[in-house]
Design a protein around this motif. Structure first.
Motif, PDB file in Angstrom:
ATOM      1  N   ASP B  34       2.618 -36.413 -15.967  1.00 20.89           N
ATOM      2  CA  ASP B  34       3.689 -36.487 -16.958  1.00 20.89           C
ATOM      3  C   ASP B  34       4.191 -37.917 -17.105  1.00 20.89           C
ATOM      4  O   ASP B  34       3.676 -38.840 -16.466  1.00 20.89           O
ATOM      5  CB  ASP B  34       4.823 -35.525 -16.585  1.00 20.89           C
ATOM      6  CG  ASP B  34       5.392 -35.850 -15.210  1.00 20.89           C
ATOM      7  OD1 ASP B  34       5.000 -36.893 -14.622  1.00 20.89           O
ATOM      8  OD2 ASP B  34       6.218 -35.074 -14.706  1.00 20.89           O
ATOM      9  N   ARG B  35       5.229 -38.079 -17.938  1.00 17.27           N
ATOM     10  CA  ARG B  35       5.743 -39.423 -18.203  1.00 17.27           C
ATOM     11  C   ARG B  35       6.277 -40.063 -16.930  1.00 17.27           C
ATOM     12  O   ARG B  35       6.124 -41.272 -16.719  1.00 17.27           O
ATOM     13  CB  ARG B  35       6.826 -39.362 -19.276  1.00 17.27           C
ATOM     14  CG  ARG B  35       7.099 -40.718 -19.889  1.00 17.27           C
ATOM     15  CD  ARG B  35       8.200 -40.639 -20.918  1.00 17.27           C
ATOM     16  NE  ARG B  35       9.500 -40.616 -20.282  1.00 17.27           N
ATOM     17  CZ  ARG B  35      10.641 -40.314 -20.919  1.00 17.27           C
ATOM     18  NH1 ARG B  35      10.616 -39.986 -22.192  1.00 17.27           N
ATOM     19  NH2 ARG B  35      11.793 -40.320 -20.274  1.00 17.27           N
ATOM     20  N   ALA B  36       6.904 -39.259 -16.081  1.00 14.40           N
ATOM     21  CA  ALA B  36       7.460 -39.819 -14.837  1.00 14.40           C
ATOM     22  C   ALA B  36       6.349 -40.448 -13.994  1.00 14.40           C
ATOM     23  O   ALA B  36       6.544 -41.506 -13.378  1.00 14.40           O
ATOM     24  CB  ALA B  36       8.182 -38.725 -14.054  1.00 14.40           C
ATOM     25  N   GLU B  37       5.183 -39.813 -13.991  1.00 12.75           N
ATOM     26  CA  GLU B  37       4.091 -40.368 -13.187  1.00 12.75           C
ATOM     27  C   GLU B  37       3.582 -41.684 -13.795  1.00 12.75           C
ATOM     28  O   GLU B  37       3.244 -42.633 -13.077  1.00 12.75           O
ATOM     29  CB  GLU B  37       2.947 -39.349 -13.058  1.00 12.75           C
ATOM     30  CG  GLU B  37       1.959 -39.765 -11.980  1.00 12.75           C
ATOM     31  CD  GLU B  37       0.820 -38.763 -11.761  1.00 12.75           C
ATOM     32  OE1 GLU B  37      -0.163 -39.152 -11.120  1.00 12.75           O
ATOM     33  OE2 GLU B  37       0.913 -37.613 -12.234  1.00 12.75           O
ATOM     34  N   ILE B  38       3.549 -41.731 -15.129  1.00 13.59           N
ATOM     35  CA  ILE B  38       3.117 -42.971 -15.791  1.00 13.59           C
ATOM     36  C   ILE B  38       4.152 -44.081 -15.547  1.00 13.59           C
ATOM     37  O   ILE B  38       3.801 -45.234 -15.311  1.00 13.59           O
ATOM     38  CB  ILE B  38       2.906 -42.734 -17.302  1.00 13.59           C
ATOM     39  CG1 ILE B  38       1.853 -41.633 -17.512  1.00 13.59           C
ATOM     40  CG2 ILE B  38       2.445 -44.020 -17.991  1.00 13.59           C
ATOM     41  CD1 ILE B  38       1.656 -41.253 -18.960  1.00 13.59           C
ATOM     42  N   GLU B  39       5.444 -43.691 -15.553  1.00 11.58           N
ATOM     43  CA  GLU B  39       6.483 -44.690 -15.256  1.00 11.58           C
ATOM     44  C   GLU B  39       6.324 -45.221 -13.831  1.00 11.58           C
ATOM     45  O   GLU B  39       6.498 -46.414 -13.583  1.00 11.58           O
ATOM     46  CB  GLU B  39       7.875 -44.073 -15.454  1.00 11.58           C
ATOM     47  CG  GLU B  39       8.242 -43.934 -16.934  1.00 11.58           C
ATOM     48  CD  GLU B  39       9.579 -43.220 -17.145  1.00 11.58           C
ATOM     49  OE1 GLU B  39      10.130 -42.654 -16.175  1.00 11.58           O
ATOM     50  OE2 GLU B  39      10.058 -43.233 -18.297  1.00 11.58           O
ATOM     51  N   VAL B 237      -5.176 -48.226 -16.280  1.00 14.19           N
ATOM     52  CA  VAL B 237      -4.748 -47.655 -15.001  1.00 14.19           C
ATOM     53  C   VAL B 237      -4.990 -46.151 -14.967  1.00 14.19           C
ATOM     54  O   VAL B 237      -5.321 -45.595 -13.909  1.00 14.19           O
ATOM     55  CB  VAL B 237      -3.271 -48.016 -14.710  1.00 14.19           C
ATOM     56  CG1 VAL B 237      -2.305 -47.262 -15.616  1.00 14.19           C
ATOM     57  CG2 VAL B 237      -2.927 -47.775 -13.252  1.00 14.19           C
ATOM     58  N   LEU B 238      -4.854 -45.482 -16.105  1.00 16.18           N
ATOM     59  CA  LEU B 238      -5.051 -44.025 -16.122  1.00 16.18           C
ATOM     60  C   LEU B 238      -6.515 -43.684 -15.873  1.00 16.18           C
ATOM     61  O   LEU B 238      -6.836 -42.759 -15.113  1.00 16.18           O
ATOM     62  CB  LEU B 238      -4.597 -43.437 -17.473  1.00 16.18           C
ATOM     63  CG  LEU B 238      -3.141 -43.710 -17.881  1.00 16.18           C
ATOM     64  CD1 LEU B 238      -2.802 -42.972 -19.175  1.00 16.18           C
ATOM     65  CD2 LEU B 238      -2.168 -43.330 -16.773  1.00 16.18           C
ATOM     66  N   VAL B 302       6.859 -46.670 -24.324  1.00 13.72           N
ATOM     67  CA  VAL B 302       7.818 -46.843 -25.423  1.00 13.72           C
ATOM     68  C   VAL B 302       7.592 -45.752 -26.462  1.00 13.72           C
ATOM     69  O   VAL B 302       8.536 -45.111 -26.932  1.00 13.72           O
ATOM     70  CB  VAL B 302       7.687 -48.242 -26.042  1.00 13.72           C
ATOM     71  CG1 VAL B 302       8.460 -48.324 -27.358  1.00 13.72           C
ATOM     72  CG2 VAL B 302       8.198 -49.305 -25.067  1.00 13.72           C
ATOM     73  N   ALA B 303       6.312 -45.488 -26.758  1.00 20.10           N
ATOM     74  CA  ALA B 303       5.995 -44.465 -27.756  1.00 20.10           C
ATOM     75  C   ALA B 303       6.413 -43.083 -27.266  1.00 20.10           C
ATOM     76  O   ALA B 303       6.766 -42.212 -28.063  1.00 20.10           O
ATOM     77  CB  ALA B 303       4.508 -44.485 -28.066  1.00 20.10           C
ATOM     78  N   GLU B 304       6.396 -42.882 -25.949  1.00 22.24           N
ATOM     79  CA  GLU B 304       6.727 -41.560 -25.424  1.00 22.24           C
ATOM     80  C   GLU B 304       8.202 -41.424 -25.074  1.00 22.24           C
ATOM     81  O   GLU B 304       8.611 -40.419 -24.487  1.00 22.24           O
ATOM     82  CB  GLU B 304       5.840 -41.241 -24.219  1.00 22.24           C
ATOM     83  CG  GLU B 304       4.364 -41.207 -24.604  1.00 22.24           C
ATOM     84  CD  GLU B 304       3.523 -40.306 -23.715  1.00 22.24           C
ATOM     85  OE1 GLU B 304       3.978 -39.972 -22.606  1.00 22.24           O
ATOM     86  OE2 GLU B 304       2.407 -39.947 -24.154  1.00 22.24           O
TER      87      GLU B 304
END
Lengths: 428, 373
Positions: B34-39, B237-238, B302-304
């Protein structure tokens, strides 16, 4: 008050040259703001400030070579102290007392290190006192086999005059040879050290590269040089007119520019000048576009960056390209790629007030044109009248393996024709 | 006739995040976080870059003897190292500051070895991370040996996720020319050892371009040794995380080694001692700047909908880390050379102790404090 000592930025460097200060006395700096650019034996390096505060003193001037470990800048809090003379950069930084060395800093000079090691306190013998008095001399640089040779010949390496930075086998042999006949009468022996009336400059960097290129060119390509003296008054008129033209407001218009254009035009009729001799392949390589090298004198020596595809550029674009190349060269930022791949070179020796010369080809090219100084000279016009005109001499060197006298002469005559009457450009 | 400067043939890359910040798909790999993991990944990237740029500046201050910058390679390091579990083990190069970050090593401990003050700042067993190897490629053999031991001790392929372990070996494109790396690949393939070979192809071995190092894409070497190879966008990185997760799981499951080639670029110098402008064009560097590993994650976030506050807080956190590194660097104690003798043997010998005593006697015979060099 914080002093920043010149660090060793490259594993074992002993000195660096101050290329340019980015700050002045009185400036406020933050930690990691770039304060100075230095050049070491390995690279150009920007140094960030370890301290925040106000610049109090610059301890070295631009162009100075500073030993690693010497202070180069003092940064303090608040306003700079008054007294201009004390603030002025000193030409050479003052010897820095050993006791003031900051143990935290990694920058260490080899000399300083020896001093620390030699200060032994036990046993308190005569020897240790003598060591204190001995001026710390730097061990001469030489490879192990050369050290062995010196030892075998009974030569003290510290007495050998090195032709470069490192004592070579030849240096040791020359020293031994010079010493032998003099041995019976030592008083007449030639001085083994460098006399006071000469300076020895190590051959390196741009100088070394230039030398290698010139030797390679001069002794592989048979050079022929031709001259032509030409009335360039109309070119001067054109230059004056273009300077007033809005389209050329942002670029530098000069006779060099018109000469560059004339070269590109003349190349259409005589592409042999835009060719090179490929000895390995046993082929003559004729280039389809002109990468015009512009010789530029810089503080670090001669560099010849080239304008890629100069023949395809409009006059204003050509002016912009030349302006950018020479500015980059003067700043010492020419990229290696900008100096390779040239097909022809233009050199303006006229800026030095010189009439003509016999330029040496840039290796890998078959032609180089030298533009002489443009001066008012008496000239016989079409009516047999002697009139003052703007006159210059063009000198063209070409590689006679690639270019015959006929082509070389035609090319030079074409360039001269365009400079004599720029309207002739319409005919190409 | 072809020459050593001919371009290496292109092989498709696994990509999940384009430089524009748009998500991409791959038939075999995906990132489901999720976004938290990407952050969290973005924080790793930013903090690694700050450690790196701060240490680089410390070298220019004269506080470090040397620093090998990781600039540009952060995604390859973070993506791969975040795929590791606590009981896995990593063998890094001297440039893998991001791997050390992910393994929980305090960044200040990276400085001592480059200040000449210690031989490496952490206990490898505490972090599942070996000390950085200076010998090019040698760590691939250490990793293969460690992986063999895992097999012998029955820590592979049991089906128990708390037990099954794997090893990752980091190395560069230059290291692939070392015999050690070939030996490690061969041995690991023959013994089906649980090791992932992670090559950060940053395009240069000091000044030697990768095209002078190999005639085929590095990933193709895997086929010759008989192990699977994957080529991944090393600035994504993903993708690095997804590819490494899969390879490590294969290893833990007892399915053998994998070679991953992460295609990235060393944006800075090899170390603080060289000048890359002498061997590569500014245009080439600019081309890679557009593929920056951090910028694309920021665009995605930023987009998310990640808030400006998140980025501002991260900047503050990085600044604080920078200050902590500068302070800690200056407080590293001067090493006592006599301690070197303590690290020669697990159980010291008479001769070793004698030499230590001689050194101490010599040291004490010198007036005042001795410069450590």
């Amino acid at each position: 008050m914080n002093e920043f000592a010149l660090p060793d930025v490259g594993e074992g460097l002993t000195e660096a040259e101050i290329i340019g200060w980015r700050v002045a006395v009185g400036d406020t700096v933050e930690v990691n703001d770039v304060i100075v650019e230095i050049e070491t034996a390995k690279s150009l390096v920007e140094l960030p400030s370890p301290y925040a505060g106000v610049v109090r003193t610059l301890h070295a001037a631009e162009g100075d070579t500073v030993e690693v470990g010497r202070p180069i800048i003092t940064i303090g809090d608040g306003a700079p102290a008054s007294g201009g003379a004390a603030e002025a950069p000193r030409p050479e930084s003052q010897p820095h007392p050993e006791t003031e060395r900051q143990p935290m800093l990694v920058g260490y000079g080899p000399g300083a290190e020896q001093l620390v090691r030699r200060r032994r306190m036990a046993p308190p013998s005569v020897a240790s006192v003598d060591l204190e008095k001995v001026k710390p001399t730097r061990r001469p640089l030489a490879k192990p086999p050369v050290r062995k040779l010196a030892k075998d010949l009974g030569v003290d390496l510290s007495e050998v005059v090195a032709t470069g930075e490192v004592v070579t086998r030849a240096d040791v042999e020359a020293h031994a040879a010079a010493r032998q006949p003099a041995e019976p009468t030592p008083a007449l022996a030639p001085s083994p050290t460098t006399p006071d009336d000469e300076t020895r400059i190590p051959i390196k960097g741009v100088r070394k590269w230039t030398a290698e290129a010139m030797v390679r060119s001069a002794f592989t390509a048979p050079h022929v040089t031709e001259w032509v003296t030409v009335d360039v008054s109309r070119t001067m008129e054109l230059v004056a007119r273009l300077k007033g033209d809005r389209a050329f407001a942002d670029v530098r218009v000069s006779p060099t520019l018109i000469a560059a254009k004339a070269i590109c035009l003349a190349m259409r009729r005589t592409p042999e000048l835009n060719a090179r001799w490929d000895d390995e392949a046993q082929e003559i390589v004729v280039k389809r576009s002109v990468n015009l090298g512009i010789a530029a004198a810089t503080e670090r020596g001669l560099v010849v960056p080239n304008v890629v595809g100069a023949d395809r550029l409009s006059l204003v674009d050509l002016a912009a390209a030349i302006g950018e190349l020479t500015a980059t060269a003067r700043e010492g930022r020419t990229q290696p790629a900008q100096m390779s791949g040239g097909t022809f070179t233009l050199t303006n020796i006229g800026v030095f007030g010189i009439d003509a010369g016999t330029p040496i080809l840039n290796p890998g090219e078959s032609g180089i044109l030298a533009l002489g100084s443009i001066e008012r000279r008496p000239w016989v016009d079409d009516h047999d009248q002697v009139v003052p005109r703007w006159v210059t001499t063009l000198a063209l060197s070409f590689d006679h393996r690639v270019v015959d006298g006929e082509q070389g002469s035609r090319f030079l005559a074409d360039v001269a024709a365009v400079l004599r009457d720029p309207a002739m450009a319409l005919t190409f | 006739m072809s020459s050593s400067t001919d371009p290496i043939p292109e092989v498709p890359l696994v990509q999940l995040l384009a430089p524009s910040g748009e998500r991409m798909t791959d038939p075999q790999h995906s990132f489901d976080g999720d976004r938290a993991e990407i952050e969290a990944l973005y924080r790793d990237l930013v903090m690694t870059r700050r450690v790196d740029t701060e240490a680089y500046a410390l070298q220019r201050h004269g506080e470090l003897g040397l620093w090998p910058p990781a600039l540009g390679q952060e995604a390859a390091q973070i993506g791969s190292a975040r795929a590791l579990r606590d009981h896995d083990f990593a063998f890094p190069t001297y440039r893998d500051h991001g791997v050390a970050w992910c393994r929980g090593v305090d960044p200040t401990l990276l400085l001592g070895i480059f200040r000449g003050a210690d031989l490496g700042g952490w206990d490898p067993a505490d972090h599942g991370l070996a000390l950085p190897n200076i010998i090019i490629g040698a760590q691939t053999l250490h990793a293969t040996g460690y992986a063999m031991a895992l097999s012998l001790e029955g820590l592979v392929g049991t089906g128990d996720p708390d037990r099954d372990s794997a090893v990752i070996a980091y190395f560069g494109d230059g290291a692939t020319s070392q015999g050690d790396v070939s030996e490690a690949l061969d041995w690991a393939a023959v013994h089906q050892s649980p090791v992932v070979f992670f090559c950060e192809n940053n395009h240069y071995a000091i000044s030697v371009p990768v095209a002078s190092q190999t005639r085929v894409p590095i990933v193709q070497r895997a086929a010759g040794f008989g192990l699977p190879g994957v080529r991944v966008d090393g600035n994504d990185v993903l993708a690095c995380l997804a590819v490494t997760r899969r390879a490590l799981q294969r290893a833990r499951d007892g399915e053998g080694p994998t070679l991953i080639e992460a295609v990235t670029y060393r944006m800075g110098a090899h170390t603080t001692s060289d000048d890359p402008s002498r061997y590569r064009d500014a245009a080439e560097v600019d081309g890679w700047k557009a593929k920056d590993p951090l910028d694309r994650v920021r665009r995605l976030l930023v987009a998310e909908g990640t808030t400006d506050q998140f980025f501002a807080d991260l900047e503050d956190e990085a600044d604080a880390l920078g200050l902590r590194l500068r302070t800690a660097c200056q407080q590293i104690p001067e090493p006592d050379l006599a301690e070197l003798f303590d690290h020669v043997f697990v159980e010291s010998t008479v001769e070793n102790r004698q030499q230590q005593a001689e050194h101490v006697a010599w040291r004490d015979s010198i007036e005042g404090s001795v410069v450590a060099s």
